[in-house]
Scaffold this motif. Structure first.
Motif, PDB file in Angstrom:
ATOM      1  N   GLU A 111       0.718  -1.199   0.100  1.00  0.00           N
ATOM      2  CA  GLU A 111      -0.018  -0.041   0.031  1.00  0.00           C
ATOM      3  C   GLU A 111       0.784   1.124  -0.045  1.00  0.00           C
ATOM      4  OE1 GLU A 111      -3.716  -1.802   2.759  1.00  0.00           O
ATOM      5  OE2 GLU A 111      -1.831  -1.086   3.596  1.00  0.00           O
ATOM      6  N   TRP A 116      -2.487   1.199  -8.889  1.00  0.00           N
ATOM      7  CA  TRP A 116      -3.035   0.653  -7.705  1.00  0.00           C
ATOM      8  C   TRP A 116      -3.707   1.664  -7.033  1.00  0.00           C
ATOM      9  CZ3 TRP A 116      -1.134   3.946  -3.443  1.00  0.00           C
ATOM     10  CH2 TRP A 116      -0.272   4.722  -3.755  1.00  0.00           C
ATOM     11  N   THR A 139      -8.327  -6.656  -2.490  1.00  0.00           N
ATOM     12  CA  THR A 139      -7.911  -7.068  -3.663  1.00  0.00           C
ATOM     13  C   THR A 139      -8.348  -8.428  -4.064  1.00  0.00           C
ATOM     14  OG1 THR A 139      -5.833  -8.333  -2.295  1.00  0.00           O
ATOM     15  CG2 THR A 139      -5.428  -6.238  -3.540  1.00  0.00           C
ATOM     16  N   LEU A 154      -4.783  -5.875  -7.764  1.00  0.00           N
ATOM     17  CA  LEU A 154      -5.026  -4.371  -7.266  1.00  0.00           C
ATOM     18  C   LEU A 154      -6.085  -3.668  -8.542  1.00  0.00           C
ATOM     19  CD1 LEU A 154      -1.822  -3.309  -5.923  1.00  0.00           C
ATOM     20  CD2 LEU A 154      -4.055  -2.796  -4.737  1.00  0.00           C
TER      21      LEU A 154
END
Ligand SMILES: CC(C)NC[C@H](O)COc1ccc(S(N)(=O)=O)cc1
Ligand SMILES: [Zn+2]
Length: 240
Positions: A3, A102, A107, A112
């Motif tokens: 992330e 992303w 997910t 993603l």
């Protein structure tokens, strides 16, 4: 799931507060391993009943932009699906990356998506305020919808047009008569559901997640408008 860049995840130095919620065994987001999901015939169709007149404002909270609804009565509600109670819509927001590569929080088989919409509701049968419900088991229900870049989303355009007014963190602008049902996919009968948590502070494990199987599409131009929104105040970069 990597992330990096998301300013509200544990990976980022701006993250304030515990890295792991004590006893956090229901933390969201998760990777939905499709082949391991189990069909549950007890699940009902989702029943959303949104009143566009409860739409109030849109604001940039520094992490995302939120559209907030008047949740002082059962006017925009969610029930059915995995839920036993009636839940009131209080806000929706998006999670975007800085590129199309992303942005989503959940997910699908490690895949993603460029962005993810969250429609946040709280249990008005059991609690009287969002702030109360956010701390309680079975307090919240959040619908997650994946976004892909493709054809233009007509319903989203009204929101995109409001973004220049909330360019900087902390800005708020009146935003009315927006029906969030237009952001749901055509098929809302196929979804994954699990008990999890908020994905940002206070990370409380109070959320029944309902993640739509079908994504929605937005155009490249619409996504670029979103990237223009700055998540720091008045042009000066803050933090780390
Ligand atoms: C503690 C109170 C005052 N403020 C909490 C704040 O509103 C956070 O609310 C939320 C609401 C939803 C989500 S998500 N991404 O899981 O849908 C995360 C935080
Ligand atoms: Zn969210």
């Amino acid at each position: 799931v990597q992330e990096a860049g998301e300013y509200n995840t544990k990976m980022h130095p701006m993250w304030q507060g515990p890295l792991v919620v004590p006893g956090g065994d229901r933390q969201s987001p998760i990777d939905i391993v499709v082949r391991k999901s189990v069909f549950d015939s007890e699940l009902k169709p989702l029943l959303t009943n949104y009143d566009p007149r409860t739409c109030q404002q849109i604001w940039n909270n520094g992490y995302s932009f939120l559209v907030e609804y008047d949740d002082t009565a059962d006017k925009s509600t969610l029930e059915g699906g995995p839920l036993q109670d009636k839940f009131r819509l209080c806000q929706f927001h998006f999670h975007w990356g800085e590129s199309n590569a992303w942005g989503s929080e959940h997910t699908l088989d490690r895949r993603l998506f460029p962005a993810e919409l969250h429609l946040v509701h709280w249990n008005s049968n059991k609690y009287s305020l969002f702030e109360e419900a956010v701390m309680e088991e079975n307090g919240l229900a959040v619908i997650g919808v994946f976004l892909k870049v493709g054809k233009r989303h007509e319903g989203l355009q009204k929101l995109v047009d409001a973004l220049p007014a909330i360019r900087h963190k902390g800005s708020v602008v009146e935003f009315t008569k927006f029906d969030p049902a237009c952001l749901l996919p055509t098929n809302t009968d196929d979804y994954w559901t699990y008990h999890g948590s908020l994905t940002t502070p206070p990370l409380t494990e109070s959320v029944t997640w309902i993640v739509m199987k079908q994504h929605i599409e937005v155009s490249h131009d619409q996504v670029c408008e979103v990237y223009e929104v700055k998540y720091f105040s008045h042009g000066c970069y803050q933090g780390f």
